[in-house]
Design a protein around this motif. Sequence first.
Motif, PDB file in Angstrom:
ATOM      1  N   ASP A 304     -43.915 -30.022 112.285  1.00 44.85           N
ATOM      2  CA  ASP A 304     -44.559 -29.686 111.130  1.00 44.85           C
ATOM      3  C   ASP A 304     -45.444 -28.388 111.208  1.00 44.85           C
ATOM      4  O   ASP A 304     -46.830 -28.595 111.528  1.00 44.85           O
ATOM      5  CB  ASP A 304     -45.352 -30.970 110.442  1.00 44.85           C
ATOM      6  CG  ASP A 304     -45.959 -30.871 109.139  1.00 44.85           C
ATOM      7  OD1 ASP A 304     -45.933 -29.571 108.727  1.00 44.85           O
ATOM      8  OD2 ASP A 304     -46.715 -31.906 108.822  1.00 44.85           O
ATOM      9  N   PHE A 305     -45.163 -27.346 111.332  1.00 38.71           N
ATOM     10  CA  PHE A 305     -45.750 -26.145 111.928  1.00 38.71           C
ATOM     11  C   PHE A 305     -46.858 -25.806 110.848  1.00 38.71           C
ATOM     12  O   PHE A 305     -48.055 -25.249 111.437  1.00 38.71           O
ATOM     13  CB  PHE A 305     -44.888 -24.892 111.967  1.00 38.71           C
ATOM     14  CG  PHE A 305     -43.755 -25.369 113.009  1.00 38.71           C
ATOM     15  CD1 PHE A 305     -43.864 -25.506 114.250  1.00 38.71           C
ATOM     16  CD2 PHE A 305     -42.234 -25.404 112.576  1.00 38.71           C
ATOM     17  CE1 PHE A 305     -42.948 -26.056 115.217  1.00 38.71           C
ATOM     18  CE2 PHE A 305     -41.348 -25.599 113.438  1.00 38.71           C
ATOM     19  CZ  PHE A 305     -41.621 -26.083 114.726  1.00 38.71           C
ATOM     20  N   ALA A 306     -46.589 -26.018 109.528  1.00 32.27           N
ATOM     21  CA  ALA A 306     -47.812 -25.367 108.616  1.00 32.27           C
ATOM     22  C   ALA A 306     -48.955 -26.519 109.061  1.00 32.27           C
ATOM     23  O   ALA A 306     -49.966 -26.082 108.870  1.00 32.27           O
ATOM     24  CB  ALA A 306     -47.186 -25.626 107.144  1.00 32.27           C
ATOM     25  N   THR A 307     -48.712 -27.608 108.868  1.00 31.59           N
ATOM     26  CA  THR A 307     -49.892 -28.747 109.227  1.00 31.59           C
ATOM     27  C   THR A 307     -50.506 -28.413 110.354  1.00 31.59           C
ATOM     28  O   THR A 307     -51.782 -28.460 110.602  1.00 31.59           O
ATOM     29  CB  THR A 307     -49.541 -30.151 108.861  1.00 31.59           C
ATOM     30  OG1 THR A 307     -48.792 -30.322 107.854  1.00 31.59           O
ATOM     31  CG2 THR A 307     -50.583 -31.070 109.371  1.00 31.59           C
ATOM     32  N   ALA A 308     -49.625 -28.324 111.395  1.00 24.95           N
ATOM     33  CA  ALA A 308     -50.334 -27.902 112.996  1.00 24.95           C
ATOM     34  C   ALA A 308     -51.099 -26.690 112.811  1.00 24.95           C
ATOM     35  O   ALA A 308     -52.315 -26.730 113.352  1.00 24.95           O
ATOM     36  CB  ALA A 308     -49.102 -27.725 113.742  1.00 24.95           C
ATOM     37  N   ALA A 309     -50.823 -25.630 112.353  1.00 26.12           N
ATOM     38  CA  ALA A 309     -51.293 -24.306 112.243  1.00 26.12           C
ATOM     39  C   ALA A 309     -52.725 -24.557 111.252  1.00 26.12           C
ATOM     40  O   ALA A 309     -53.733 -23.972 111.691  1.00 26.12           O
ATOM     41  CB  ALA A 309     -50.486 -23.220 111.458  1.00 26.12           C
ATOM     42  N   SER A 310     -52.706 -25.375 110.560  1.00 25.57           N
ATOM     43  CA  SER A 310     -53.919 -25.442 109.510  1.00 25.57           C
ATOM     44  C   SER A 310     -54.823 -26.206 110.362  1.00 25.57           C
ATOM     45  O   SER A 310     -56.144 -26.093 110.217  1.00 25.57           O
ATOM     46  CB  SER A 310     -53.705 -26.365 108.262  1.00 25.57           C
ATOM     47  OG  SER A 310     -53.460 -28.059 108.735  1.00 25.57           O
ATOM     48  N   HIS A 311     -54.704 -26.880 111.230  1.00 24.15           N
ATOM     49  CA  HIS A 311     -55.799 -27.424 112.335  1.00 24.15           C
ATOM     50  C   HIS A 311     -55.906 -26.501 113.491  1.00 24.15           C
ATOM     51  O   HIS A 311     -57.186 -26.561 114.044  1.00 24.15           O
ATOM     52  CB  HIS A 311     -55.003 -28.768 112.851  1.00 24.15           C
ATOM     53  CG  HIS A 311     -54.929 -29.940 112.213  1.00 24.15           C
ATOM     54  ND1 HIS A 311     -56.157 -30.658 111.748  1.00 24.15           N
ATOM     55  CD2 HIS A 311     -53.811 -30.551 111.453  1.00 24.15           C
ATOM     56  CE1 HIS A 311     -55.727 -31.589 110.760  1.00 24.15           C
ATOM     57  NE2 HIS A 311     -54.442 -31.531 110.683  1.00 24.15           N
ATOM     58  N   PHE A 312     -54.846 -25.751 114.082  1.00 27.63           N
ATOM     59  CA  PHE A 312     -55.191 -24.628 115.138  1.00 27.63           C
ATOM     60  C   PHE A 312     -56.160 -23.704 114.542  1.00 27.63           C
ATOM     61  O   PHE A 312     -57.046 -23.100 115.199  1.00 27.63           O
ATOM     62  CB  PHE A 312     -53.781 -24.212 115.515  1.00 27.63           C
ATOM     63  CG  PHE A 312     -53.283 -24.903 116.444  1.00 27.63           C
ATOM     64  CD1 PHE A 312     -53.958 -25.752 117.544  1.00 27.63           C
ATOM     65  CD2 PHE A 312     -51.743 -25.314 116.258  1.00 27.63           C
ATOM     66  CE1 PHE A 312     -53.021 -26.365 118.520  1.00 27.63           C
ATOM     67  CE2 PHE A 312     -51.111 -26.148 117.147  1.00 27.63           C
ATOM     68  CZ  PHE A 312     -51.680 -26.532 118.222  1.00 27.63           C
ATOM     69  N   GLU A 313     -55.895 -23.283 113.574  1.00 27.20           N
ATOM     70  CA  GLU A 313     -56.675 -22.123 112.769  1.00 27.20           C
ATOM     71  C   GLU A 313     -58.382 -22.148 112.895  1.00 27.20           C
ATOM     72  O   GLU A 313     -58.889 -21.265 113.317  1.00 27.20           O
ATOM     73  CB  GLU A 313     -56.219 -21.837 111.380  1.00 27.20           C
ATOM     74  CG  GLU A 313     -54.835 -21.295 111.210  1.00 27.20           C
ATOM     75  CD  GLU A 313     -54.425 -21.308 109.704  1.00 27.20           C
ATOM     76  OE1 GLU A 313     -53.288 -20.614 109.320  1.00 27.20           O
ATOM     77  OE2 GLU A 313     -55.062 -21.932 108.951  1.00 27.20           O
TER      78      GLU A 313
END
Length: 591
Positions: A304-313
């Motif tokens: 779930d790359f979009a959700t992961a990115a929203s946390h990494f950002e």
Amino acid sequence: MFADILEGIDHIWNNKFEEAEKIFDTKRTTHARYALHYAEVAFLRSFITADTQDTAEANKRLKAAKDLAESSIGLFSKGQTPPGFPQMDKKEQANAYLDTRVVFGDSLYMLAVLQLTRDDKLKGALNMRKSWKVFEECLKAVKDQKDESFYNEELLRSLHFGAGFFLFAMSIIPAKFLKLVELVGFRADREQGLKYIHDCHAAGGIRAPFSTMVLLFNNLLLPRGLANPAKYLKEADGLIAESLKKYPEGSLFQVMGSHCARKQCNVEAGIKCMQDALNNCKNLNCEPLIYRYELASCHSMAMDFATAASHFEPLVEAEKFQVRALCGLQLAGCYQMMGQRDKAVTVLQRMPTFVSKKSSVDPMFVSQSKRHLANGGHFLWFEVTFVRRDLAKMEQYTDRLLEALEKAAANTKDGGALKPYKVSESEKKTMGNSLKAGFMGFGKKIESLGSPSKTRESDVVDTTADDRASYLMLRSAIQKGGGKHDEAIAGFREVIAMQDAVKEKWLLAYSLYELGESLYQKGNSKEAQECMKKCNNISGYDWEDPLKMRLRVTIDQLKKGGALDDMEDLDESTSSSSSSSTSSPAPDHKA
């Protein structure tokens, strides 16, 4: 004394840090044990937040506890009573003296843990050595006392935990630093360390929850090598359930629950545990960044790359976050998987701003970011997920992984990753027979990599061979995770056959190790031995430390199983570095 200490300890492990500090604050300037547990609050909190200020506060408090203990020891040794203590008889004074020495040893190894995990490994190793001398003297004092009831039982358990933690820690630190400790005649003994810790857990008391956490760390976060992880996961499940029953808001145990779920390929359960841990940290003054990072990694594993990115950002923007550089690579990988190459490029270009100048490892992330800027970054997410060992826990996503990997390979220059690579005569002459030589002299040392002003070789040369090697290694690792060892072995062999053309030597080192594990699974322990020998002789490549830790465990297991009886030039400490051994060729390697 131990009654209110125990109340404070229970508050710590139930995420009630302020309540714990209030208890320990009452006597922290006069009693070393109170000062130690006051420091312990900050120590554990620093691992939750991964914030540099929290780490500095923990370091400050531990030094204060160490200094107070040292001062009190000096007075006790002269038969004097330190200020703030009541009048004591001979037995009470002897117990207080021993307790203060145990605290001194505890403060030293906790300082060492901070130093070893925060890139000050030399000081950390030296403090570890000092702490062992303290525990050794304390154990001797107890042994020499003929009256078995002379010392308080809680105090003896604290001593055994301190000694056990030290023995356990020494069995997992890098061998080059272990040698500094062994100069005083110490040998790492994980089995004895874990026995002490198991006993402390079973007996209860002030060191029981810390003992539980050490057992969980051993069962869930250390490499299992060739061992079947089933028994470790079963024990971990029981420990986590038991701990959360007593500490329902204990976020550290929920994090371990997430790791346990992931190791059993249940990523969704891992995500829920991390969300619970975050919810139980709302009372912290500083956001638990490491928990946010672990949640992001869980979503990444779920693809779930979009959700992961929203946390990494937000994590890459947190300047005090101590794993910011690795987080940056993972964020760029998520963008790449979403087809947002422009965003990935921006993150990779910013990598020099994410690194710590004091870190000897962070420059590697700059080095890798330059590489993925040059080669299109098609395998970035796969590679980081592979090195983190997350790929081995994604069996439920095998079909999606292979499909995504094929797509990434097709997008490499001219689809070169999908085409067999023939090593040219000029490459053979240029690179030499590097694998047989163990790559010694090949590959830059990590500490010399990553200066933003330097140009990396892969910035200016053809990356086709490395693309092909990366694709093969990753595909084979996915096949290996699914039990398709014949296909995996063929792929790993093809990578190794390209040794003279591959510039990223870590691809060869990891392929050798993975090939060795697959061969062992197939019952070919002799060739597995040769792979591990060659892999162990390699040095100076990126991502080296995680693989060296796995090698240390695996080589020990093979030696105990009789497969490595003629192993040469290995660090002797491997023979006592792990309590787990097996000669059965049927383990699961997801853990």
